[in-house]
Write an enzyme that holds these catalytic residues in place. Structure first.
Site, PDB file in Angstrom:
ATOM      1  N   TYR A   1       0.818  -1.219   0.000  1.00 53.19           N
ATOM      2  CA  TYR A   1       0.000   0.000   0.000  1.00 53.19           C
ATOM      3  C   TYR A   1       0.846   1.260   0.000  1.00 53.19           C
ATOM      4  CZ  TYR A   1      -4.220  -2.594  -0.009  1.00 53.19           C
ATOM      5  OH  TYR A   1      -5.224  -3.424  -0.437  1.00 53.19           O
TER       6      TYR A   1
ATOM      7  N   ARG B   1       1.745   1.899  -3.525  1.00 55.48           N
ATOM      8  CA  ARG B   1       0.611   2.436  -4.298  1.00 55.48           C
ATOM      9  C   ARG B   1       0.317   3.873  -3.874  1.00 55.48           C
ATOM     10  NH1 ARG B   1      -3.997  -1.759  -3.881  1.00 55.48           N
ATOM     11  NH2 ARG B   1      -5.116  -0.197  -5.112  1.00 55.48           N
TER      12      ARG B   1
ATOM     13  N   HIS C   1     -14.720   1.912  -2.012  1.00 52.53           N
ATOM     14  CA  HIS C   1     -13.686   1.025  -1.469  1.00 52.53           C
ATOM     15  C   HIS C   1     -12.673   1.772  -0.614  1.00 52.53           C
ATOM     16  CE1 HIS C   1     -14.578  -1.736  -5.164  1.00 52.53           C
ATOM     17  NE2 HIS C   1     -15.485  -1.871  -4.202  1.00 52.53           N
TER      18      HIS C   1
ATOM     19  N   CYS D   1      -7.522   2.264  12.846  1.00 60.46           N
ATOM     20  CA  CYS D   1      -6.849   1.506  13.907  1.00 60.46           C
ATOM     21  C   CYS D   1      -7.381   0.070  13.915  1.00 60.46           C
ATOM     22  CB  CYS D   1      -7.126   2.179  15.259  1.00 60.46           C
ATOM     23  SG  CYS D   1      -6.244   1.344  16.597  1.00 60.46           S
TER      24      CYS D   1
ATOM     25  N   CYS E   1     -10.787   0.588  19.810  1.00 61.85           N
ATOM     26  CA  CYS E   1     -10.466   1.983  19.449  1.00 61.85           C
ATOM     27  C   CYS E   1     -11.027   2.216  18.050  1.00 61.85           C
ATOM     28  CB  CYS E   1      -8.939   2.136  19.427  1.00 61.85           C
ATOM     29  SG  CYS E   1      -8.351   3.635  18.628  1.00 61.85           S
TER      30      CYS E   1
ATOM     31  N   CYS F   1      -1.308   3.891  15.886  1.00 62.04           N
ATOM     32  CA  CYS F   1      -2.478   4.736  16.173  1.00 62.04           C
ATOM     33  C   CYS F   1      -2.064   5.849  17.148  1.00 62.04           C
ATOM     34  CB  CYS F   1      -3.567   3.873  16.797  1.00 62.04           C
ATOM     35  SG  CYS F   1      -4.980   4.828  17.382  1.00 62.04           S
TER      36      CYS F   1
ATOM     37  N   CYS G   1      -4.145   5.029  20.611  1.00 64.10           N
ATOM     38  CA  CYS G   1      -3.958   3.880  21.519  1.00 64.10           C
ATOM     39  C   CYS G   1      -2.671   3.132  21.220  1.00 64.10           C
ATOM     40  CB  CYS G   1      -5.148   2.916  21.385  1.00 64.10           C
ATOM     41  SG  CYS G   1      -5.069   1.961  19.852  1.00 64.10           S
TER      42      CYS G   1
HETATM   43  C1  BV8 Z   1     -18.105  -7.882   0.126  1.00 59.11           C
HETATM   44  C2  BV8 Z   1      -9.694  -1.758  -2.466  1.00 59.11           C
HETATM   45  C3  BV8 Z   1     -19.382  -9.021   1.732  1.00 59.11           C
HETATM   46  C4  BV8 Z   1      -8.440  -2.459  -2.091  1.00 59.11           C
HETATM   47  C5  BV8 Z   1     -11.008  -3.346  -3.784  1.00 59.11           C
HETATM   48  C6  BV8 Z   1     -21.382 -10.864  -4.829  1.00 59.11           C
HETATM   49  C7  BV8 Z   1     -21.881  -9.980  -3.869  1.00 59.11           C
HETATM   50  C8  BV8 Z   1     -21.039  -9.467  -2.876  1.00 59.11           C
HETATM   51  C9  BV8 Z   1     -19.694  -9.838  -2.841  1.00 59.11           C
HETATM   52  C10 BV8 Z   1     -19.206 -10.722  -3.785  1.00 59.11           C
HETATM   53  C11 BV8 Z   1     -20.038 -11.219  -4.770  1.00 59.11           C
HETATM   54  N1  BV8 Z   1     -19.289 -12.050  -5.553  1.00 59.11           N
HETATM   55  C12 BV8 Z   1     -18.025 -12.065  -5.105  1.00 59.11           C
HETATM   56  C13 BV8 Z   1     -17.942 -11.308  -4.020  1.00 59.11           C
HETATM   57  C14 BV8 Z   1     -16.712 -11.124  -3.240  1.00 59.11           C
HETATM   58  C15 BV8 Z   1     -15.885  -9.938  -3.716  1.00 59.11           C
HETATM   59  C16 BV8 Z   1     -15.794  -9.830  -5.209  1.00 59.11           C
HETATM   60  O1  BV8 Z   1     -16.504  -9.048  -5.826  1.00 59.11           O
HETATM   61  N2  BV8 Z   1     -14.888 -10.588  -5.798  1.00 59.11           N
HETATM   62  C17 BV8 Z   1     -14.676 -10.502  -7.231  1.00 59.11           C
HETATM   63  C18 BV8 Z   1     -13.181 -10.583  -7.510  1.00 59.11           C
HETATM   64  C19 BV8 Z   1     -15.458 -11.618  -7.863  1.00 59.11           C
HETATM   65  N3  BV8 Z   1     -16.418  -8.710  -3.173  1.00 59.11           N
HETATM   66  C20 BV8 Z   1     -15.991  -8.334  -1.954  1.00 59.11           C
HETATM   67  O2  BV8 Z   1     -15.252  -9.018  -1.253  1.00 59.11           O
HETATM   68  C21 BV8 Z   1     -16.503  -7.014  -1.439  1.00 59.11           C
HETATM   69  N4  BV8 Z   1     -16.983  -7.222  -0.099  1.00 59.11           N
HETATM   70  O3  BV8 Z   1     -18.852  -8.212  -0.721  1.00 59.11           O
HETATM   71  O4  BV8 Z   1     -18.301  -8.167   1.464  1.00 59.11           O
HETATM   72  C22 BV8 Z   1     -19.705  -8.802   3.148  1.00 59.11           C
HETATM   73  C23 BV8 Z   1     -20.915  -8.172   3.469  1.00 59.11           C
HETATM   74  C24 BV8 Z   1     -21.234  -8.011   4.806  1.00 59.11           C
HETATM   75  C25 BV8 Z   1     -20.338  -8.433   5.825  1.00 59.11           C
HETATM   76  C26 BV8 Z   1     -19.114  -9.014   5.482  1.00 59.11           C
HETATM   77  C27 BV8 Z   1     -18.778  -9.206   4.134  1.00 59.11           C
HETATM   78  C28 BV8 Z   1     -15.362  -6.005  -1.326  1.00 59.11           C
HETATM   79  C29 BV8 Z   1     -14.840  -5.659  -2.680  1.00 59.11           C
HETATM   80  C30 BV8 Z   1     -13.840  -4.490  -2.558  1.00 59.11           C
HETATM   81  C31 BV8 Z   1     -12.429  -5.035  -2.698  1.00 59.11           C
HETATM   82  N5  BV8 Z   1     -11.485  -3.898  -2.706  1.00 59.11           N
HETATM   83  N6  BV8 Z   1     -10.183  -2.298  -3.733  1.00 59.11           N
HETATM   84  C32 BV8 Z   1      -7.337  -2.145  -3.039  1.00 59.11           C
HETATM   85  O5  BV8 Z   1      -7.538  -1.439  -4.058  1.00 59.11           O
HETATM   86  O6  BV8 Z   1      -6.217  -2.630  -2.768  1.00 59.11           O
HETATM   87  S1  BV8 Z   1     -11.493  -3.941  -5.299  1.00 59.11           S
HETATM   88  C33 BV8 Z   1     -10.409  -3.495  -6.548  1.00 59.11           C
HETATM   89  O7  BV8 Z   1     -11.034  -3.997  -7.744  1.00 59.11           O
HETATM   90  C34 BV8 Z   1     -10.242  -2.017  -6.799  1.00 59.11           C
HETATM   91  O8  BV8 Z   1     -11.031  -1.196  -5.973  1.00 59.11           O
HETATM   92  C35 BV8 Z   1     -10.718  -1.872  -8.228  1.00 59.11           C
HETATM   93  O9  BV8 Z   1     -11.206  -0.629  -8.495  1.00 59.11           O
HETATM   94  C36 BV8 Z   1     -11.769  -2.899  -8.209  1.00 59.11           C
HETATM   95  C37 BV8 Z   1     -12.467  -3.268  -9.461  1.00 59.11           C
HETATM   96  O10 BV8 Z   1     -11.558  -3.394 -10.461  1.00 59.11           O
HETATM   97  P1  BV8 Z   1     -11.682  -2.320 -11.669  1.00 59.11           P
HETATM   98  O11 BV8 Z   1     -11.666  -0.953 -11.085  1.00 59.11           O
HETATM   99  O12 BV8 Z   1     -12.828  -2.686 -12.538  1.00 59.11           O
HETATM  100  O13 BV8 Z   1     -10.328  -2.545 -12.355  1.00 59.11           O
HETATM  101  P2  BV8 Z   1      -9.983  -3.713 -13.371  1.00 59.11           P
HETATM  102  O14 BV8 Z   1      -8.509  -3.752 -13.518  1.00 59.11           O
HETATM  103  O15 BV8 Z   1     -10.722  -4.962 -12.975  1.00 59.11           O
HETATM  104  O16 BV8 Z   1     -10.635  -3.223 -14.734  1.00 59.11           O
HETATM  105  C38 BV8 Z   1     -10.078  -2.087 -15.389  1.00 59.11           C
HETATM  106  C39 BV8 Z   1     -10.982  -1.865 -16.572  1.00 59.11           C
HETATM  107  O17 BV8 Z   1     -10.564  -0.693 -17.227  1.00 59.11           O
HETATM  108  C40 BV8 Z   1     -10.903  -2.996 -17.593  1.00 59.11           C
HETATM  109  O18 BV8 Z   1     -12.224  -3.244 -18.065  1.00 59.11           O
HETATM  110  C41 BV8 Z   1     -10.041  -2.392 -18.711  1.00 59.11           C
HETATM  111  O19 BV8 Z   1     -10.438  -2.888 -19.988  1.00 59.11           O
HETATM  112  C42 BV8 Z   1     -10.403  -0.946 -18.600  1.00 59.11           C
HETATM  113  N7  BV8 Z   1      -9.345  -0.022 -19.020  1.00 59.11           N
HETATM  114  C43 BV8 Z   1      -8.000  -0.169 -18.905  1.00 59.11           C
HETATM  115  N8  BV8 Z   1      -7.396   0.955 -19.345  1.00 59.11           N
HETATM  116  C44 BV8 Z   1      -8.375   1.820 -19.714  1.00 59.11           C
HETATM  117  C45 BV8 Z   1      -9.628   1.210 -19.516  1.00 59.11           C
HETATM  118  N9  BV8 Z   1     -10.796   1.813 -19.797  1.00 59.11           N
HETATM  119  C46 BV8 Z   1     -10.745   3.077 -20.300  1.00 59.11           C
HETATM  120  N10 BV8 Z   1      -9.578   3.733 -20.525  1.00 59.11           N
HETATM  121  C47 BV8 Z   1      -8.382   3.146 -20.257  1.00 59.11           C
HETATM  122  N11 BV8 Z   1      -7.245   3.806 -20.491  1.00 59.11           N
HETATM  123 ZN    ZN Z   2      -6.243   3.070  18.207  1.00 61.51          ZN
END
Ligand code: BV8
Ligand code: ZN
Length: 319
Positions: free
Chosen positions: A77, A80, A131, A139, A144, A220, A223
């Protein structure tokens, strides 16, 4: 003579029908993904130049990875954060911020944590970061609830100074060939992406990335517990307040137009908003480099697909 980039080739008929609909639309929703920041030099997650490919960052963006090796996750991170701070918002970020200012009932939901939309002066109350942000910290101590917002110190702690930790920042040619440790990379040099894949690869650091002790990591201020990046990891719920606000807006009344910009729409529940808006009668305009990223969601008659770089297309179609 500076090369003037020709305006993107957008079929005139599509542009005309889209512009007409845009002018008639009062409720507009934009969903952003990593593709909108690609032209700012930040690699996307999947596809060409994808982060997640080069070193399976998906496994790093999880609570389990942080639990097991907080030092490595913090280095991921910190790297990034450093890259995002070197990057600048591009014309797509600015065009969206401008459109949002012009339209009362326009909200942007972004999956991006890179901070570029806020830096493009997007109206804050109409930008929802689903996200979290690379520049927030939380923390980890359950008793906390310290949250730090908009902390742009880079590196956030000295131990995470990229050159010291041996993560090789692909940078100016004068560092080529030297071992990562010998590199005199000064933080602030634009990380260069290998032309071919655009990938920024930290896996080839010559020196092993040292296992940082928790004592070296961000603490933090309240704490002294271990801080974590303020982003939503896989398996974690999205921020409730944000989701409630967005759900209320989307379900409030019909969305006339939804812009789906630079996202593979593979990550849920963010991708679900496309279906919700469409179910409510929205017409969808997808802006993406790659037409087969419409997998699982074919466009309907009356929708638009603008193929190309968001940084070129978005300002053009929102004119
Ligand atoms: C959750 C932060 C539940 C961290 C990120 C159904 C329902 C709910 C959940 C799920 C579900 N199915 C699966 C899940 C689980 C999971 C999920 O979705 N998995 C996927 C892989 C299948 N979801 C989760 O875990 C979410 N949480 O559902 O919790 C819950 C509920 C209650 C209680 C407990 C639990 C959390 C998801 C968030 C994860 N964190 N980011 C970090 O960044 O390090 S996600 C990460 O992927 C980034 O945020 C990123 O933005 C995101 C999506 O990717 P994209 O932005 O689309 O990027 P990508 O590279 O994929 O695509 C780029 C696109 O741009 C391409 O299409 C490309 O062609 C195009 N492109 C490239 N260059 C250009 C362009 N277009 C235009 N111009 C260009 N120049
Ligand atoms: Zn703390």
């Amino acid at each position: 003579t500076p090369t003037v980039t020709p305006p993107p080739l957008i079929p005139a008929a599509d542009l005309e029908s889209f512009s007409k609909h845009l002018k008639r639309s009062t409720r507009i929703l934009a969903l952003l993904g990593a593709g909108i920041s690609a032209s700012s030099g930040l690699p996307t997650f999947r596809g060409a130049g994808g982060f997640w490919r080069s070193y399976d960052a998906t496994s790093l963006a999880t609570p389990e990875a942080f639990e097991e090796n907080p030092g490595l996750v913090w280095q991921f991170y910190s790297y990034r954060r450093h890259m995002a701070l070197q990057a600048k918002p591009n014309k797509a970020h600015y065009a969206l911020a401008e459109l949002s200012r012009r339209n009362k009932d326009f909200i942007t939901i972004s999956q991006n944590v890179d901070g570029l939309s806020p830096r493009a002066n997007h109206p804050v109350n109409k930008l929802h970061l689903l996200h979290g942000s690379l520049f927030d910290v939380k923390c980890t101590n359950v008793t906390c609830n310290y949250v730090g917002k908009d902390d742009f110190t880079d590196p956030i702690v000295p131990a995470l100074d990229i050159p010291k930790t041996g993560i090789k920042l692909p940078s100016a040619t004068d560092n080529e060939g030297k071992t990562a440790a010998a590199q005199t990379t000064v933080p602030g040099s634009e990380p260069k992406h290998s032309e071919s894949s655009g990938e920024v690869d930290i896996s080839d650091a010559e020196v092993p990335i040292p296992k940082l002790e928790p004592a070296d990591l961000p603490k933090c201020p309240e704490c002294d517990g271990l801080l974590r990046p303020g982003v939503v990891w896989f398996g974690e719920p999205l921020p409730t307040a944000t989701m409630n606000t967005v759900d209320a807006w989307v379900e409030g009344s019909k969305v006339d137009l939804m812009l789906v910009i630079g996202t593979s729409s593979k990550v849920w529940p963010a991708a679900g908003y496309i279906h919700t808006a469409r179910a409510g009668g929205a017409r969808i305009a997808v802006i993406n480099m790659d037409e087969n990223d419409l997998s699982g969601r074919n466009l309907r008659r009356g929708d638009w697909f603008f193929k190309g770089d968001a940084a070129a297309i978005v300002p053009e179609i929102l004119k």
